[in-house]
Enzyme design. Sequence first.
Site, short mmCIF file in Angstrom:
data_model
loop_
_atom_site.label_atom_id
_atom_site.label_comp_id
_atom_site.label_asym_id
_atom_site.label_seq_id
_atom_site.Cartn_x
_atom_site.Cartn_y
_atom_site.Cartn_z
N GLY A 304 23.95 46.34 -24.79
CA GLY A 304 22.90 46.64 -23.84
C GLY A 304 22.19 45.39 -23.33
N SER A 305 20.88 45.52 -23.12
CA SER A 305 20.11 44.47 -22.46
C SER A 305 19.94 43.19 -23.28
CB SER A 305 18.74 45.01 -22.06
OG SER A 305 18.88 46.01 -21.07
#
Length: 581
Positions: A304-305
């Site tokens: 993810g981020s």
Amino acid sequence: MSSFLSRIMVGKSKAHFSAGANGRSQSAPGAFQGTRKRRGNQARNRVVIMIGAFSIAYVVIAGRLVQYAMISDDTVASIGRADNLMASRPDILDRNGEVLATDIRTVSLYAEPHKIVDADEAVEELSTVLPNLNVTEIYNKLKSKSRFQWLRRQLTPKQQSQILALGIPGIGFRPEKRRFYPGGATASHVVGHVNVDNRGIAGMERYIDNQGLADLASVGMTSDARLEPVRLSIDLRVQNILRDVLMGGMSKFKALAAGGVIMDVHTGEILAMASVPDYDPNNPAAGAEDGWMNRMSNGTFEMGSTFKSFTIAMALDSGKVSLKDSFDARFPIRIGGFTIKDFHGKGRVLSVPEIFQYSSNIGTAKMADLVGIAPHKEFLTRLGLLSRVPTELPEVKMPSQPREWKKINSITISFGHGVSTTPLQTAVAGAALINGGHLIEPTFLPRTAEDAEASSTQVIKKSTSDDMRFLFRWNGINGSGKSARVPGYNVGGKTGTADKVVNGRYSADHNFNAFLAAFPIDDPKYVVLTFIDDPRSESGRAAIAGTTAAPMVHDLISRTAPLLGVEPKFGTDGSALLVSY
């Protein structure tokens, strides 16, 4: 006349004795002496023969005893050599000398089927001591035509005593060594475990065997030998806290799994690493369903981020982007039938620190597009995110990436979708972002800073690392990392909430959450990463990293920082003291 005859008879008698004295009467003593000598010689010969016979018998017996002592055991499928059964393993210690694994002596129960009088009775009596005995299996072993069968390995002293009291013919015990893990499941995925024959099959136990211990044991060179202990970089105190935090987080958020690692950013030493569910290495079979999986190093996930940290570092290191630059994040990006938009879009132009703070997919994608596809792939390769992470643990999985990198791949990878890595290698790459730009191979063995520096690789500029520390601190104060802040320890980091793939499609209702952090961020000493798989909020909906993985880092640092010797700093210049009344 009679007197004449009498004189004749007397004369003959004298003549007879006179002749005997001159003839036979003189040879009689010699005959007696010859008989005695012959009989004496015969007696002596008999004694010599008897002594020789007894000597030969004793020599044969002694020779057979020596032969039995020298020959190797019979090799059959159900029994190993005695040397193997008693082969020693070195103790495994943590960095402070606490025992993580050691050998203890035990016995195992065997049978010689050809000596068993009544198999039914033997099974029935053994069942009184070993109630969970597989009756059918043991009966078949006792009725087999083999001369040796294991019945039960590694008994307790009480069980041995009770079976001895049964007095079953054809039943015996063999001494063995059993591996014992005092900490139970605390460091199970790092330490690993052994099989019933005391051979390492997972974790550092397997690593030790692969370094030559297994070869030495196979030729009997470790039998009853005292081996030097193997010291790990793990701190058992910190390891215990990490596991406790992960277990609490998984329970609180009703998650499928959780994991975490604490690593020294200057040496690459792993101070603690855990993945839950786990298992007790004293009884590994009980954790076979789900606990054996070490998700930290042997599981790959879209992070993810947290990957935005690497994308922004790439853009800064390329010289094409600086912290003062801005990118238009007002409109979604449409490419290849996909629409890229922000989760909490601001609908305006964002500066680089704001892109990091608000975790803008649009801004990050535009930075990756500015750098280019080939440099993007090269940068992630340079940070070790596209190759198998080198470390001592045997259980390390290869990350996945697209077969062919296209523009759509580069854009989605920029914010954490399209490449799956292990959480451990994500933490290792994260350490390079904030330690001055040095990529250091992780290790579970003690390592000095000098040794680490000699083997490290400069992967980004020092100025880029300085900028990334600023961004980590910025996000820790103003962004999604606020819930990980610990007073006095200046925690900085980046959250990552990745949608999981369900039935071939990304599902917004199932997340994989992670938080990549470092502390103290003004002069980083440790990098910390936690993840939690598919957590649920109180309402039962999917939860984000800022409310799950980041608070776990808060709990972890607040409890472990004092043990790691990190002194807290208060006030603007760090000189203030915390006073409690």
